[in-house]
Enzyme design. Structure first.
Site, PDB file in Angstrom:
ATOM      1  N   HIS A 200      -0.859   0.841  16.401  1.00  0.00           N
ATOM      2  CA  HIS A 200       0.165   1.154  15.400  1.00  0.00           C
ATOM      3  C   HIS A 200       1.568   1.160  16.002  1.00  0.00           C
ATOM      4  O   HIS A 200       2.469   1.801  15.466  1.00  0.00           O
ATOM      5  CB  HIS A 200      -0.101   2.519  14.744  1.00  0.00           C
TER       6      HIS A 200
ATOM      7  N   GLU B 150      -4.893  -6.294   2.855  1.00  0.00           N
ATOM      8  CA  GLU B 150      -3.711  -7.046   3.318  1.00  0.00           C
ATOM      9  C   GLU B 150      -3.779  -8.526   2.955  1.00  0.00           C
ATOM     10  O   GLU B 150      -2.757  -9.159   2.709  1.00  0.00           O
ATOM     11  CB  GLU B 150      -3.520  -6.874   4.830  1.00  0.00           C
TER      12      GLU B 150
ATOM     13  N   GLU C  69       0.838  -1.202   0.000  1.00  0.00           N
ATOM     14  CA  GLU C  69       0.000   0.000   0.000  1.00  0.00           C
ATOM     15  C   GLU C  69       0.873   1.253   0.000  1.00  0.00           C
ATOM     16  O   GLU C  69       1.728   1.407   0.877  1.00  0.00           O
ATOM     17  CB  GLU C  69      -0.902  -0.003   1.249  1.00  0.00           C
TER      18      GLU C  69
ATOM     19  N   PHE D 119       2.057  -1.265   8.743  1.00  0.00           N
ATOM     20  CA  PHE D 119       2.335  -1.340  10.182  1.00  0.00           C
ATOM     21  C   PHE D 119       2.242  -2.805  10.607  1.00  0.00           C
ATOM     22  O   PHE D 119       1.329  -3.515  10.178  1.00  0.00           O
ATOM     23  CB  PHE D 119       1.308  -0.527  10.975  1.00  0.00           C
ATOM     24  N   ALA D 120       3.149  -3.225  11.453  1.00  0.00           N
ATOM     25  CA  ALA D 120       3.179  -4.639  11.860  1.00  0.00           C
ATOM     26  C   ALA D 120       1.870  -5.069  12.511  1.00  0.00           C
ATOM     27  O   ALA D 120       1.461  -6.218  12.384  1.00  0.00           O
ATOM     28  CB  ALA D 120       4.345  -4.876  12.823  1.00  0.00           C
ATOM     29  N   ASP D 121       1.202  -4.122  13.158  1.00  0.00           N
ATOM     30  CA  ASP D 121      -0.091  -4.427  13.783  1.00  0.00           C
ATOM     31  C   ASP D 121      -1.078  -5.000  12.758  1.00  0.00           C
ATOM     32  O   ASP D 121      -1.953  -5.789  13.099  1.00  0.00           O
ATOM     33  CB  ASP D 121      -0.691  -3.154  14.390  1.00  0.00           C
ATOM     34  N   PHE D 122      -0.952  -4.580  11.496  1.00  0.00           N
ATOM     35  CA  PHE D 122      -1.894  -5.004  10.455  1.00  0.00           C
ATOM     36  C   PHE D 122      -1.672  -6.473  10.058  1.00  0.00           C
ATOM     37  O   PHE D 122      -2.483  -7.045   9.333  1.00  0.00           O
ATOM     38  CB  PHE D 122      -1.783  -4.131   9.200  1.00  0.00           C
TER      39      PHE D 122
END
Lengths: 342, 329
Positions: B129, B60, B29, B83-86
């Site tokens: 985030h 994702e 993205e 972001f790793a959270d995603f």
């Protein structure tokens, strides 16, 4: 299941756009899938197949029709209900039944099981047991073809229940914007698992009625008629190969058995199964052959050969040893082993 | 030799691999025309064009699924999860698809791809985030997991990850993007599964990862100067494969082990290492293994609260000096 059937032909049959050779092949595929699935069912009750299994009894025309329209090199992405699609690409019965029986002769020597049938040499690029996961994966395979200028099409089979998960929608949008050579085949057998799809979906046709949201044509076809499926798939593959992008095809069908081994399908209204049994794809197709003047002898020869193949495959699988213990830790990583530390 | 930021090292690493191999493609993205939200992929689109550097929708699952389908049929994709959270919204691919493919198919198919993701806290982005999720990915058989702390390691480990035939999760630390470091000219290639001793020492071993590495190094200097404790600081770099040989050798030398982890305490990466050391080097130890971690809390947005949560040099110094002086806690 390779090798075309040859036999005597009555005059005039070749005038049809499908033709007798292909029709006999379509019939053979359906009969062999039917017999193999029935055998899988029997083997369960003999406790020779463990775990779970999801049969395509009643849905054979879709696997057969699509596979006949595919070319060598085209890629199939299947679901846990994937025995039919695997057999239809020419994978030998003993490798399918052997995997269901978790024997060494199985496609993955018992490491994958019924829900993960894979045979790369036949273009079967895996069977995926997390609903929706393989739609984006099929997009990736199609992206590779587009990127490298290869002409193969990636074909993704899934059920009606898949249309309500996010990955379905992400994949359709993704395929449409990148114009990928991928064909999505929704087998709408009216039940997501135990629940009627209509009870949990905002539109009547769970796949086709969503197509317009991604700029795709609305396609609903009779999934119990192998001729219809074959022609529809052919048109979609031509479009994909010509750079015309993806297609989404909703095939109406019916599951003769329950969702899985554990499901006796008691939730079905009385008479529904009987009504669909009248539209049994194998029965329809046997009639079709007769309409086109194919002799009873040719038909019964295919039936008999299918039964013989199932028997031979079953015996071979029963004689096969279980997977050897050393397979437990192979192929976790690309070096062939499972080492995660030094 | 040139000085490069961690952020620019990411773009250089990807460019190095794309130049080397036409099958390397990159998607995510805002990664192409915009050059990435962290500006870590600036110039790649201009250099390699829209065929190889592709912007995707906010999808994702489609990003990771497409990367997998391309990888298993011949390409070498690099996918960005911003972001790793995603990773949580596409965890099916991380947990069920990439790492199981080779095993389930009895070796018929593989999944040679890299997932790059902006990991870690310190940027006041709040609970969704800022997480350090390296331990989420460490626990899954079939994945490799890397988290570089310096620009040169970004390039060398990225090159190794792209050339590796396994799925590799590549944790870039958001709070390190602006950090500069010396980077040699020419091609750089490192080895996965190797830890690096950044500061030799004789009294105690400190293991750290990513943003915790500079903090551990700063703490070690203070511990030496103010407390007379000579710490060996090891940058673990690669959680899978894990360089246990380097870690066990260091513990054999120092007799003490501390981990500095940004992930929340429960099942953090240091817990596994503590278990290995307890199993295999118990008689080398002169005291308890102590883990210094983020507490078992979501991360707050407020700067003073986030600073209290993440391990930092003063906290590391305080903890290690107390433990080394015989205090139980």
């Amino acid at each position: 299941m390779s090798g075309k059937h040859t036999g005597s032909r009555k005059a005039g049959l070749s005038n049809d756009d499908i033709g007798p050779e292909t029709r006999l092949e379509l019939y053979r595929l359906q009969v062999e899938i039917r017999d193999c699935e029935k055998r899988a069912n029997d083997l369960f009750f003999q406790n020779l197949i463990k775990g779970t299994s999801h049969l395509s009894l009643g849905q054979e025309a879709i696997a057969a029709g699509v596979a006949m329209a595919m070319q060598p090199g085209d890629k199939s992405f299947c679901t846990y209900r994937g025995h039919a699609h695997t057999l239809a690409r020419g994978v030998p019965m003993e490798q399918v039944l052997g995997e269901l029986m978790l024997r060494d002769v199985g496609l993955m020597r018992g490491k994958g099981g019924s829900m993960h049938l894979t045979s790369v040499e036949h273009g079967v690029m895996g069977s995926y047991a997390i609903i929706g996961a393989h739609l984006p994966i099929a997009c990736g395979s199609a992206w590779r073809a587009q990127y490298l200028g290869q002409k193969d099409v990636s074909v993704c089979f899934f059920g009606d229940g898949t249309t309500n998960i996010g990955a379905f929608h992400e994949a359709l949008n993704f395929a449409a914007i990148w114009k990928l050579p991928v064909v999505f085949i929704c087998e709408n057998n009216l039940y997501m698992e135990y629940t009627p799809i209509g009870d949990v979906t905002a539109v009547e046709h769970p796949a086709a009625d969503r197509a317009s949201a991604y700029g795709l044509e609305r396609i609903v076809v009779d999934g119990n008629d192998a001729d219809v499926v074959y022609r529809t798939a052919q048109a979609a593959f031509v479009k994909a190969r010509d750079g015309g992008g993806p297609s989404l095809i909703e095939c109406m069908t019916y599951r003769h058995s329950g969702h899985s081994r554990a499901d006796p399908a008691k939730y079905r209204p009385e008479g529904e199964l009987e009504k669909w049994l009248e539209r049994d794809p194998v029965k329809i197709y046997r009639e079709r052959l007769r309409e086109f003047g194919i002799s009873e002898a040719e038909i019964t020869a295919i039936d008999a050969e299918s039964k013989r193949k199932v028997e031979a495959a079953t015996e071979l699988c029963k004689a096969s040893p279980p997977a050897p213990a050393e397979l437990l830790t192979t192929d976790v990583y690309a070096d062939g082993g499972w080492s995660w530390r030094n | 030799m040139a000085e490069l930021t961690y952020r620019d090292a990411v773009a250089r690493a990807i460019a190095q691999e794309m130049e080397r191999d036409e099958n390397v493609v990159f998607l995510g993205e805002d990664v192409a025309k915009a050059g990435g939200v962290f500006k870590s992929t600036v110039g790649l689109y201009e250099k390699f064009g829209p065929r190889r550097v592709r912007d995707t929708p906010i999808s994702e699952q489609a990003i990771l699924g497409a990367a997998m389908g391309a990888a298993m049929t011949g390409l070498r994709p690099i996918a960005e999860i911003m972001f790793a959270d995603f990773v949580a919204v596409c965890f099916d691919y991380i947990a069920n698809e990439f790492p199981k493919l080779r095993y389930m198919t009895n070796g018929q198919l593989g999944c040679p791809l890299v997932v790059r993701t902006g990991n870690g806290g310190g940027a006041r982005f709040g609970a969704q985030h800022s997480q350090s999720i390296e331990n989420w990915t460490m626990m899954i058989p079939g994945l490799k997991v890397v988290a570089p702390s310096s620009p040169v390691d970004v390039i060398g480990l990225m090159a190794a990850a792209v050339r590796d035939d396994n799925p590799v999760i590549f944790h870039e630390h958001k709070s390190l993007y602006a950090v500069k470091g010396e980077v040699p000219d020419g091609e750089i290639i490192d080895t996965l599964g190797t830890a690096k001793i950044l500061r030799p020492g004789k009294d105690a071993t400190i293991l750290a990862l990513a943003l915790m590495v500079p903090r551990a190094l700063a703490a070690a200097e203070t511990l030496a100067a103010e407390h007379g404790i000579d710490c060996e600081v090891i940058d673990v770099r690669s959680l899978v494969p894990l360089d246990t040989a380097t870690i066990l050798a260091s513990v054999a030398k120092t007799g003490r082990l501390f981990t500095v982890e940004e992930n929340p305490r429960l099942c953090g990466w240091g817990a596994e290492i503590a278990s290995i050391v307890a199993d295999e080097a118990f008689w080398d130890l002169d005291g308890p293994i102590v883990r210094i971690t983020t507490p078992h809390i979501p991360l707050p947005a407020a700067d003073h609260l986030e600073d209290l949560a993440l391990p930092n040099a003063p906290r590391i110094v305080e903890k290690i000096s107390r433990v080394m002086n015989g205090s139980k806690r």
